[in-house]
Design a protein around this motif. Structure first.
Motif, PDB file in Angstrom:
ATOM      1  N   UNK A  31       1.616 -51.494  10.053  1.00  0.00           N
ATOM      2  CA  UNK A  31       0.674 -51.017  11.064  1.00  0.00           C
ATOM      3  C   UNK A  31      -0.717 -50.838  10.456  1.00  0.00           C
ATOM      4  N   UNK A  32      -0.776 -50.258   9.272  1.00  0.00           N
ATOM      5  CA  UNK A  32      -2.069 -50.013   8.640  1.00  0.00           C
ATOM      6  C   UNK A  32      -2.807 -51.322   8.379  1.00  0.00           C
ATOM      7  N   UNK A  33      -2.103 -52.327   7.892  1.00  0.00           N
ATOM      8  CA  UNK A  33      -2.736 -53.614   7.648  1.00  0.00           C
ATOM      9  C   UNK A  33      -3.174 -54.275   8.949  1.00  0.00           C
ATOM     10  N   UNK A  34      -2.321 -54.180   9.966  1.00  0.00           N
ATOM     11  CA  UNK A  34      -2.670 -54.769  11.261  1.00  0.00           C
ATOM     12  C   UNK A  34      -3.949 -54.138  11.798  1.00  0.00           C
ATOM     13  N   UNK A  35      -4.050 -52.819  11.700  1.00  0.00           N
ATOM     14  CA  UNK A  35      -5.225 -52.124  12.224  1.00  0.00           C
ATOM     15  C   UNK A  35      -6.452 -52.335  11.338  1.00  0.00           C
ATOM     16  N   UNK A  36      -6.235 -52.708  10.081  1.00  0.00           N
ATOM     17  CA  UNK A  36      -7.362 -53.046   9.218  1.00  0.00           C
ATOM     18  C   UNK A  36      -7.916 -54.429   9.551  1.00  0.00           C
ATOM     19  N   UNK A  37      -7.025 -55.323   9.983  1.00  0.00           N
ATOM     20  CA  UNK A  37      -7.439 -56.695  10.275  1.00  0.00           C
ATOM     21  C   UNK A  37      -8.078 -56.835  11.644  1.00  0.00           C
ATOM     22  N   UNK A  38      -7.664 -55.985  12.595  1.00  0.00           N
ATOM     23  CA  UNK A  38      -8.147 -56.077  13.971  1.00  0.00           C
ATOM     24  C   UNK A  38      -8.650 -54.703  14.411  1.00  0.00           C
ATOM     25  N   UNK A  39      -9.613 -54.658  15.315  1.00  0.00           N
ATOM     26  CA  UNK A  39     -10.096 -53.350  15.795  1.00  0.00           C
ATOM     27  C   UNK A  39      -9.141 -52.753  16.831  1.00  0.00           C
ATOM     28  N   UNK A  40      -7.847 -52.679  16.462  1.00  0.00           N
ATOM     29  CA  UNK A  40      -6.813 -52.205  17.381  1.00  0.00           C
ATOM     30  C   UNK A  40      -6.860 -50.678  17.478  1.00  0.00           C
ATOM     31  N   UNK A  41      -6.962 -50.174  18.717  1.00  0.00           N
ATOM     32  CA  UNK A  41      -7.090 -48.725  18.911  1.00  0.00           C
ATOM     33  C   UNK A  41      -6.146 -48.196  19.981  1.00  0.00           C
ATOM     34  N   UNK A  42      -5.142 -48.957  20.360  1.00  0.00           N
ATOM     35  CA  UNK A  42      -4.204 -48.472  21.360  1.00  0.00           C
ATOM     36  C   UNK A  42      -3.544 -47.191  20.897  1.00  0.00           C
ATOM     37  N   UNK A  43      -3.657 -46.130  21.708  1.00  0.00           N
ATOM     38  CA  UNK A  43      -3.185 -44.809  21.283  1.00  0.00           C
ATOM     39  C   UNK A  43      -1.692 -44.787  21.000  1.00  0.00           C
ATOM     40  N   UNK A  44      -0.913 -45.520  21.785  1.00  0.00           N
ATOM     41  CA  UNK A  44       0.541 -45.497  21.620  1.00  0.00           C
ATOM     42  C   UNK A  44       0.954 -46.050  20.266  1.00  0.00           C
ATOM     43  N   UNK A  45       0.160 -46.985  19.716  1.00  0.00           N
ATOM     44  CA  UNK A  45       0.477 -47.591  18.426  1.00  0.00           C
ATOM     45  C   UNK A  45      -0.292 -46.949  17.268  1.00  0.00           C
ATOM     46  N   UNK A  46      -1.068 -45.931  17.589  1.00  0.00           N
ATOM     47  CA  UNK A  46      -1.868 -45.273  16.559  1.00  0.00           C
ATOM     48  C   UNK A  46      -1.365 -43.881  16.210  1.00  0.00           C
ATOM     49  N   UNK A  47      -0.638 -43.243  17.123  1.00  0.00           N
ATOM     50  CA  UNK A  47      -0.299 -41.829  16.963  1.00  0.00           C
ATOM     51  C   UNK A  47       1.155 -41.560  17.312  1.00  0.00           C
ATOM     52  N   UNK A  48       1.883 -40.999  16.358  1.00  0.00           N
ATOM     53  CA  UNK A  48       3.254 -40.567  16.644  1.00  0.00           C
ATOM     54  C   UNK A  48       3.271 -39.484  17.716  1.00  0.00           C
ATOM     55  N   UNK A  49       2.313 -38.580  17.652  1.00  0.00           N
ATOM     56  CA  UNK A  49       2.293 -37.472  18.614  1.00  0.00           C
ATOM     57  C   UNK A  49       2.006 -37.978  20.023  1.00  0.00           C
ATOM     58  N   UNK A  50       1.092 -38.929  20.152  1.00  0.00           N
ATOM     59  CA  UNK A  50       0.805 -39.509  21.468  1.00  0.00           C
ATOM     60  C   UNK A  50       2.045 -40.226  21.996  1.00  0.00           C
ATOM     61  N   UNK A  51       2.722 -40.987  21.126  1.00  0.00           N
ATOM     62  CA  UNK A  51       3.912 -41.717  21.539  1.00  0.00           C
ATOM     63  C   UNK A  51       5.023 -40.761  21.967  1.00  0.00           C
ATOM     64  N   UNK A  52       5.187 -39.658  21.236  1.00  0.00           N
ATOM     65  CA  UNK A  52       6.217 -38.683  21.611  1.00  0.00           C
ATOM     66  C   UNK A  52       5.909 -38.054  22.955  1.00  0.00           C
ATOM     67  N   UNK A  53       4.632 -37.811  23.223  1.00  0.00           N
ATOM     68  CA  UNK A  53       4.243 -37.252  24.518  1.00  0.00           C
ATOM     69  C   UNK A  53       4.514 -38.239  25.652  1.00  0.00           C
ATOM     70  N   UNK A  54       4.685 -39.521  25.301  1.00  0.00           N
ATOM     71  CA  UNK A  54       5.011 -40.556  26.291  1.00  0.00           C
ATOM     72  C   UNK A  54       6.501 -40.882  26.305  1.00  0.00           C
TER      73      UNK A  54
END
Length: 342
Positions: A31-54
């Protein structure tokens, strides 16, 4: 011969199942490499806490990262000697991929057609990505133009598979437990919900990102994609390395955050075409069109069918010329379903 020259068109047989090497255990570093290569900011794929709330147990690996991992495994057997990757259809993300999962892949040859020049042919395969439990996490069809190793080899019987124009909304696989009823729009980055998008609406994502040689090669190696056209500058007559089409897909998807920040999960790939080649130094821009909307049975979750177009310039919302062919600045035309809070 112990080395692998790759398969040529005459080496494929209709119906054969090809198991692909090498198993890959996914880690959070993916995930870290993917987000370094692309300006990916989707909250569900960025935060465990956000994903748990979903309603999920944590943040899964980005859907396109999973796609690239599975795709990369197929390259030595399917497209090592490809002239071009021509299209996609009937793609379905069937289950999330979590850090710690081990992915494998297999492909079934479902179509063959030799081209009139006798030097190349088109191969259709259905690829499945599986996790360590044998569950299919991803399935898609793609077709590839492949060189013939022996131009005198007889042409196989032509079989062109019938493919659906789109994955039906009722066949979308919503991850177990996904619940957007308590969705935090402020943390996600935009206020726009499912009902705010109209069929036919077009969105200019405004931002652009210039592709660099080093980053695309790093990305392609990350996915263990060994296609010669991406690395070997002597393999193409023009001496240019071709940018992996998946790199363009991920860049365009990341750019689409501006206007589609709440299109959180890709769950189906209806169709796609790499309309023109992309090379280092190209600045990718993107626009989207809302093609359809659908409800799902999951609480607070709707689905949008979206066309994502990546370009190297030109006017936004221009796609084809009067002759019906893609305009020269169009790099990608992708049709997909994404899950959005209602």
């Amino acid at each position: 011969m112990k080395t692998n020259p790759g398969r040529f068109f005459e080496d494929y047989t209709l119906g054969e199942v090809i198991p692909h090497a090498v198993p890959r255990t996914v880690t959070a570093g993916e995930r870290a490499l993917y987000h370094a290569l692309y300006p990916a900011r989707g909250a569900l794929y960025s935060s465990d806490e956000f994903a748990r709330a979903c309603g999920l147990p944590g943040s899964p690996i980005d859907d396109l990262a999973a796609f690239h991992l599975v795709f990369g495994k197929t390259v030595p057997d399917i497209s090592l000697n490809a002239v071009a990757n021509l299209g996609y259809a009937e793609g379905r993300w069937l289950a999330p991929v979590w850090p710690g999962d081990t992915l494998t892949a297999r492909s079934t040859v479902i179509g063959l057609k030799q081209n009139s020049n006798g030097k190349t042919g088109v191969v259709w395969v259905r690829t499945e990505g599986l996790n360590q439990y044998g569950a299919i996490i991803l399935s898609y069809v793609r077709w590839v133009m492949v060189r013939k190793g022996n131009p005198e080899a007889p042409a196989p019987e032509t079989v062109v598979p019938e493919l659906s124009d789109a994955v039906a909304a009722g066949d979308l696989a919503v991850p177990e437990g996904l619940d957007f009823t308590g969705y935090d729009f402020a943390q996600a980055g935009e206020p726009h919900a499912w009902g705010d998008y109209d069929v036919g609406e077009r969105i200019d994502h405004v931002d652009g990102s210039t592709v660099e040689e080093a980053e695309h090669m790093l990305a392609t190696r990350l996915w263990q994609n060994t296609a010669k056209v991406h690395f070997d500058a002597t393999f193409r007559p023009d001496g240019q390395r071709l940018i992996y089409g998946g790199h363009v897909i991920s860049m365009a998807r990341a750019l689409s955050f501006n206007g589609l920040a709440n299109a959180q999960m890709i769950v189906a790939l209806n169709g796609g075409a790499h309309a023109n080649p992309c090379f280092s130094g190209t600045t990718i821009k993107a626009w989207s069109e809302v093609l359809d909307r659908a409800e799902t049975s999951a609480p607070g979750v709707g689905a949008l069918r979206l066309r994502l177009v990546a370009t190297s310039g030109g006017e936004p919302f221009t796609l084809r010329g009067e002759d019906g062919k893609y305009l020269s600045h169009v790099l990608l035309d992708l049709d997909y379903w994404a899950l959005v809070p209602r």
